[in-house]
Scaffold this motif. Structure first.
Motif, PDB file in Angstrom:
ATOM      1  N   HIS A 364       0.849  -1.199   0.000  1.00 20.07           N
ATOM      2  CA  HIS A 364       0.000   0.000   0.000  1.00 20.07           C
ATOM      3  C   HIS A 364       0.883   1.247   0.000  1.00 20.07           C
ATOM      4  O   HIS A 364       0.990   1.953   1.027  1.00 20.07           O
ATOM      5  CB  HIS A 364      -0.928  -0.016   1.227  1.00 20.07           C
ATOM      6  CG  HIS A 364      -1.808  -1.231   1.300  1.00 20.07           C
ATOM      7  ND1 HIS A 364      -2.957  -1.371   0.551  1.00 20.07           N
ATOM      8  CD2 HIS A 364      -1.693  -2.382   2.028  1.00 20.07           C
ATOM      9  CE1 HIS A 364      -3.513  -2.531   0.826  1.00 20.07           C
ATOM     10  NE2 HIS A 364      -2.759  -3.174   1.720  1.00 20.07           N
ATOM     11  N   ASP A 397      -4.821  -4.812   7.779  1.00 18.15           N
ATOM     12  CA  ASP A 397      -5.735  -4.885   6.634  1.00 18.15           C
ATOM     13  C   ASP A 397      -7.065  -4.232   6.962  1.00 18.15           C
ATOM     14  O   ASP A 397      -7.675  -3.552   6.123  1.00 18.15           O
ATOM     15  CB  ASP A 397      -5.927  -6.346   6.245  1.00 18.15           C
ATOM     16  CG  ASP A 397      -6.760  -6.482   4.974  1.00 18.15           C
ATOM     17  OD1 ASP A 397      -6.315  -5.979   3.920  1.00 18.15           O
ATOM     18  OD2 ASP A 397      -7.851  -7.081   5.045  1.00 18.15           O
ATOM     19  N   ASN A 398      -7.530  -4.416   8.194  1.00 18.55           N
ATOM     20  CA  ASN A 398      -8.773  -3.790   8.637  1.00 18.55           C
ATOM     21  C   ASN A 398      -8.633  -2.269   8.646  1.00 18.55           C
ATOM     22  O   ASN A 398      -9.556  -1.535   8.268  1.00 18.55           O
ATOM     23  CB  ASN A 398      -9.129  -4.307  10.036  1.00 18.55           C
ATOM     24  CG  ASN A 398     -10.564  -3.975  10.420  1.00 18.55           C
ATOM     25  OD1 ASN A 398     -11.490  -4.564   9.898  1.00 18.55           O
ATOM     26  ND2 ASN A 398     -10.727  -3.027  11.326  1.00 18.55           N
ATOM     27  N   LYS A 401      -8.821  -1.007   5.002  1.00 16.21           N
ATOM     28  CA  LYS A 401     -10.162  -1.087   4.426  1.00 16.21           C
ATOM     29  C   LYS A 401     -11.036   0.069   4.866  1.00 16.21           C
ATOM     30  O   LYS A 401     -11.862   0.577   4.092  1.00 16.21           O
ATOM     31  CB  LYS A 401     -10.824  -2.411   4.820  1.00 16.21           C
ATOM     32  CG  LYS A 401     -10.225  -3.624   4.140  1.00 16.21           C
ATOM     33  CD  LYS A 401     -10.911  -4.888   4.646  1.00 16.21           C
ATOM     34  CE  LYS A 401     -10.302  -6.139   4.020  1.00 16.21           C
ATOM     35  NZ  LYS A 401     -10.913  -7.376   4.537  1.00 16.21           N
ATOM     36  N   TYR A 402     -10.911   0.492   6.124  1.00 18.39           N
ATOM     37  CA  TYR A 402     -11.853   1.477   6.665  1.00 18.39           C
ATOM     38  C   TYR A 402     -11.253   2.881   6.736  1.00 18.39           C
ATOM     39  O   TYR A 402     -11.771   3.738   7.443  1.00 18.39           O
ATOM     40  CB  TYR A 402     -12.336   1.031   8.055  1.00 18.39           C
ATOM     41  CG  TYR A 402     -13.243  -0.167   7.975  1.00 18.39           C
ATOM     42  CD1 TYR A 402     -14.595  -0.026   7.702  1.00 18.39           C
ATOM     43  CD2 TYR A 402     -12.731  -1.454   8.136  1.00 18.39           C
ATOM     44  CE1 TYR A 402     -15.425  -1.127   7.602  1.00 18.39           C
ATOM     45  CE2 TYR A 402     -13.549  -2.564   8.048  1.00 18.39           C
ATOM     46  CZ  TYR A 402     -14.900  -2.397   7.776  1.00 18.39           C
ATOM     47  OH  TYR A 402     -15.717  -3.497   7.684  1.00 18.39           O
ATOM     48  N   ARG A 404     -10.787   6.173   4.684  1.00 19.50           N
ATOM     49  CA  ARG A 404     -11.328   6.807   3.470  1.00 19.50           C
ATOM     50  C   ARG A 404     -10.470   7.988   3.004  1.00 19.50           C
ATOM     51  O   ARG A 404      -9.767   7.912   2.013  1.00 19.50           O
ATOM     52  CB  ARG A 404     -12.751   7.287   3.734  1.00 19.50           C
ATOM     53  CG  ARG A 404     -13.743   6.156   3.955  1.00 19.50           C
ATOM     54  CD  ARG A 404     -15.135   6.710   4.186  1.00 19.50           C
ATOM     55  NE  ARG A 404     -16.115   5.645   4.364  1.00 19.50           N
ATOM     56  CZ  ARG A 404     -17.407   5.851   4.644  1.00 19.50           C
ATOM     57  NH1 ARG A 404     -17.839   7.099   4.794  1.00 19.50           N
ATOM     58  NH2 ARG A 404     -18.236   4.837   4.772  1.00 19.50           N
ATOM     59  N   LYS A 407      -5.343   8.615   4.629  1.00 19.79           N
ATOM     60  CA  LYS A 407      -4.714   7.301   4.484  1.00 19.79           C
ATOM     61  C   LYS A 407      -3.421   7.245   5.283  1.00 19.79           C
ATOM     62  O   LYS A 407      -2.317   7.314   4.757  1.00 19.79           O
ATOM     63  CB  LYS A 407      -4.455   7.005   3.018  1.00 19.79           C
ATOM     64  CG  LYS A 407      -5.734   6.888   2.199  1.00 19.79           C
ATOM     65  CD  LYS A 407      -5.458   6.444   0.791  1.00 19.79           C
ATOM     66  CE  LYS A 407      -6.766   6.246   0.025  1.00 19.79           C
ATOM     67  NZ  LYS A 407      -6.532   5.721  -1.344  1.00 19.79           N
ATOM     68  N   ARG A 445     -20.379  -6.958  10.576  1.00 17.76           N
ATOM     69  CA  ARG A 445     -19.765  -5.873   9.811  1.00 17.76           C
ATOM     70  C   ARG A 445     -20.531  -4.591  10.111  1.00 17.76           C
ATOM     71  O   ARG A 445     -21.767  -4.560  10.061  1.00 17.76           O
ATOM     72  CB  ARG A 445     -19.803  -6.165   8.296  1.00 17.76           C
ATOM     73  CG  ARG A 445     -18.937  -7.339   7.889  1.00 17.76           C
ATOM     74  CD  ARG A 445     -18.873  -7.448   6.370  1.00 17.76           C
ATOM     75  NE  ARG A 445     -20.171  -7.795   5.812  1.00 17.76           N
ATOM     76  CZ  ARG A 445     -20.558  -9.046   5.587  1.00 17.76           C
ATOM     77  NH1 ARG A 445     -19.749 -10.045   5.852  1.00 17.76           N
ATOM     78  NH2 ARG A 445     -21.749  -9.290   5.079  1.00 17.76           N
ATOM     79  N   ARG A 450     -19.953  -1.481   2.340  1.00 15.08           N
ATOM     80  CA  ARG A 450     -18.550  -1.169   2.098  1.00 15.08           C
ATOM     81  C   ARG A 450     -17.679  -2.401   2.325  1.00 15.08           C
ATOM     82  O   ARG A 450     -16.706  -2.648   1.621  1.00 15.08           O
ATOM     83  CB  ARG A 450     -18.113  -0.036   3.024  1.00 15.08           C
ATOM     84  CG  ARG A 450     -16.684   0.422   2.733  1.00 15.08           C
ATOM     85  CD  ARG A 450     -16.360   1.656   3.541  1.00 15.08           C
ATOM     86  NE  ARG A 450     -15.013   2.111   3.259  1.00 15.08           N
ATOM     87  CZ  ARG A 450     -14.669   2.869   2.243  1.00 15.08           C
ATOM     88  NH1 ARG A 450     -15.608   3.264   1.393  1.00 15.08           N
ATOM     89  NH2 ARG A 450     -13.411   3.252   2.055  1.00 15.08           N
ATOM     90  N   SER A 451     -18.047  -3.232   3.331  1.00 10.15           N
ATOM     91  CA  SER A 451     -17.278  -4.443   3.610  1.00 10.15           C
ATOM     92  C   SER A 451     -17.358  -5.399   2.441  1.00 10.15           C
ATOM     93  O   SER A 451     -16.377  -6.042   2.074  1.00 10.15           O
ATOM     94  CB  SER A 451     -17.803  -5.121   4.882  1.00 10.15           C
ATOM     95  OG  SER A 451     -17.641  -4.260   5.981  1.00 10.15           O
ATOM     96  N   SER A 454     -15.102  -4.242  -0.276  1.00  9.74           N
ATOM     97  CA  SER A 454     -13.687  -4.453   0.019  1.00  9.74           C
ATOM     98  C   SER A 454     -13.344  -5.922   0.187  1.00  9.74           C
ATOM     99  O   SER A 454     -12.201  -6.260   0.461  1.00  9.74           O
ATOM    100  CB  SER A 454     -13.302  -3.686   1.291  1.00  9.74           C
ATOM    101  OG  SER A 454     -14.066  -4.149   2.382  1.00  9.74           O
ATOM    102  N   GLY A 456     -14.629  -8.052   2.497  1.00  4.72           N
ATOM    103  CA  GLY A 456     -14.641  -8.533   3.882  1.00  4.72           C
ATOM    104  C   GLY A 456     -15.817  -9.434   4.160  1.00  4.72           C
ATOM    105  O   GLY A 456     -16.909  -9.248   3.618  1.00  4.72           O
TER     106      GLY A 456
END
Length: 500
Positions: A364, A397-398, A401-402, A404, A407, A445, A450-451, A454, A456
């Protein structure tokens, strides 16, 4: 009949009642035996003293003579009718009247009725007899007192054999045999035996009642356990539990452990139901999507290249998501087996943490990932290396993912109170307080749309929590909506400096 005997069993109440009754009765029996023996010895000692007093009285009455005893001498000494003068052993003149005889100790002893006397001359010939006594002669040089039994009645009586010595010449002038029928002794024991029989019957009854009463609370608790087990067998979802009591004993400990076991079983049952429902729900969507595309292709889509391509891509995507779901489910199952397979595993914390950090920096590049590492070199943590890596990957990773708009992720590791402390902070959407308590539940979730986008499935945090708990650690989360979330993990360290 044989079948009834085979099916018949001794209940625990019956066994414990008999055991306690026997124990109580044995204690009473021992106590009663000691009392009985003590009374017997005391009475026998008293009767022996009476015989010794009689022996002493016979000796003092006849040792004044120098020549062997004759019937006339014995008659004069034992049954005087007129006043009589004689010289004692010191040559003094003594006058004896018939009244003096009845005040004499020998007369008092013989008047008891259960004492008998026979006198013999030096040749063993009876010269005087009083009472029910055999005249069989036994020569002896010392006084002997023995306990004998009558052949017919089997009752004890005392017998004394004694030689009579002249006080002046020290020669034997005769012999005496004395028997004591011990009427008081036997009468006392007859009364005592009757009372002891009543007391024994009372003791048996009392011991049975006490044994029953003492086992009653224990049996009642066992019945409560059995009733609870029957209720749970009839209804596995039952919330029945064994009633608690104030007593602090082993049965209370058993009840506490049993209720705790039932609570855990209930939790496992509920989790299993939720797991099956969640898996069914999660698999239903991809299966329905794939089924829809296949039917579409079956009807007319296979002739349209664009529809064919879209259907294949969608089906492959759903299959990939199903594969990931199945893999996560397998990981969760393996996490529950850590305690049996990996409980003694250790790894170097620094190396694993830096590897996870470097991997995410590479994967990333658009994220700013900060590492704050204050862990001493070669620190050993009590966890299998792959499991530590899996926890870090799930949390990082979590966070990715969350996140927005901002970053950025902070990863900090340190050692506190013999624990490895890991914190992963993101600045994403955050989690509401009512949802924060459930984020570690399976398939949960916060933002399902959104999960799903992505990729999840809601199993990552459940897997992380299970792994951490299996290694005797803890995991928690702090969050504020719109500001991000911090996950904190604590794992125990070991004093070892090298890996296994």
């Amino acid at each position: 009949m044989k079948e009834k005997i085979a099916n018949w069993r001794l209940t625990i109440r019956f066994k414990w009642t008999c055991l306690l009754s026997l124990a109580i009765f044995m204690v009473f029996g021992l106590f009663a035996t000691l009392i009985y023996t003590s009374i017997e010895q005391a009475l026998l000692h008293n009767e022996e003293n009476n015989v010794r007093d009689t022996v002493s009285a016979v000796d003092s009455r006849f040792n004044v003579y120098q020549a062997p005893l004759t019937r006339q001498q014995v008659q004069r000494r034992l049954a005087p009718k007129t006043k009589r003068n004689f010289h004692d052993t010191h040559g003094r003149l003594v006058t004896e009247s018939p009244e003096d005889f009845y005040r004499d100790s020998l007369t008092k002893q013989l008047a008891r009725g259960d004492l008998s006397l026979v006198l013999f001359d030096t040749h063993g010939k009876p010269i005087f007899k009083m009472g029910n006594i055999d005249t069989k002669f036994e020569r002896t040089k010392t006084t002997k007192i023995t306990v004998v039994k009558r052949n017919a009645q089997r009752l004890k009586h005392l017998r004394a054999l004694m030689p009579i010595y002249s006080e002046r010449t020290k020669q034997i002038i005769g012999y005496a045999k004395i028997t004591n029928g011990m009427r008081n002794y036997h009468r006392t024991f007859r009364q005592l035996n009757q009372k002891m029989l009543l007391v024994i019957l009372f003791a048996i009854l009392l011991s049975i009642i006490l044994g029953y009463l003492l086992t009653q609370p224990l049996v009642r608790r066992i019945k409560q356990i059995n009733r609870t087990i029957d209720q749970i067998n009839d209804d596995p979802d039952s919330t029945a539990r064994i009633p608690q009591q104030r007593s602090n004993d082993e049965i209370t400990d058993l009840v506490d452990r049993f209720n705790h076991m039932l609570d855990r079983m209930q939790d496992y049952t509920n989790q299993q139901k939720e797991f099956v429902e969640d898996v069914s729900h999660e698999l239903r969507t991809p299966v329905a999507v794939i089924e829809g595309h296949l039917k579409l292709l079956q009807r007319w889509g296979k002739d349209d290249p664009q529809v064919l391509e879209e259907s294949i891509d969608a089906s492959v995507s759903e299959i990939d998501r199903m594969k990931k779901l199945i893999q996560e489910m397998l990981d969760l199952t393996r996490a529950e087996q850590i305690e049996n397979n990996y409980v003694n595993e250790t790894t170097q914390a620094n190396e694993t943490i830096h590897q996870a950090y470097n991997d995410f920096v590479m994967l990333h590049p658009d994220f700013k990932i900060n590492l704050d590492d204050t862990v001493p070199p070669k620190t050993i943590v009590k966890i299998y290396r792959n499991h530590l890596m899996q926890i870090l990957v799930i949390l990082l990773d979590n966070a990715v993912k969350y996140s927005r708009d901002r970053k950025e992720i902070n990863l900090s590791v340190s050692t506190e109170s013999n624990m490895l402390a890991i914190a992963v902070q993101d600045f994403g959407v955050g989690v509401k307080q009512e949802d924060l308590k459930r984020i570690f539940n399976r398939f949960y979730r916060v933002d399902k749309a959104r999960s799903r986008q992505s990729g999840g499935n809601g199993l990552g945090l459940s897997i992380a929590k299970k792994i951490v708990e299996m290694y005797k650690g803890n995991i928690s989360a702090e969050s504020a909506v719109g500001s991000g979330t911090i996950f904190r993990v604590n794992l125990p360290l070991t004093s070892k400096k090298n890996k296994h």
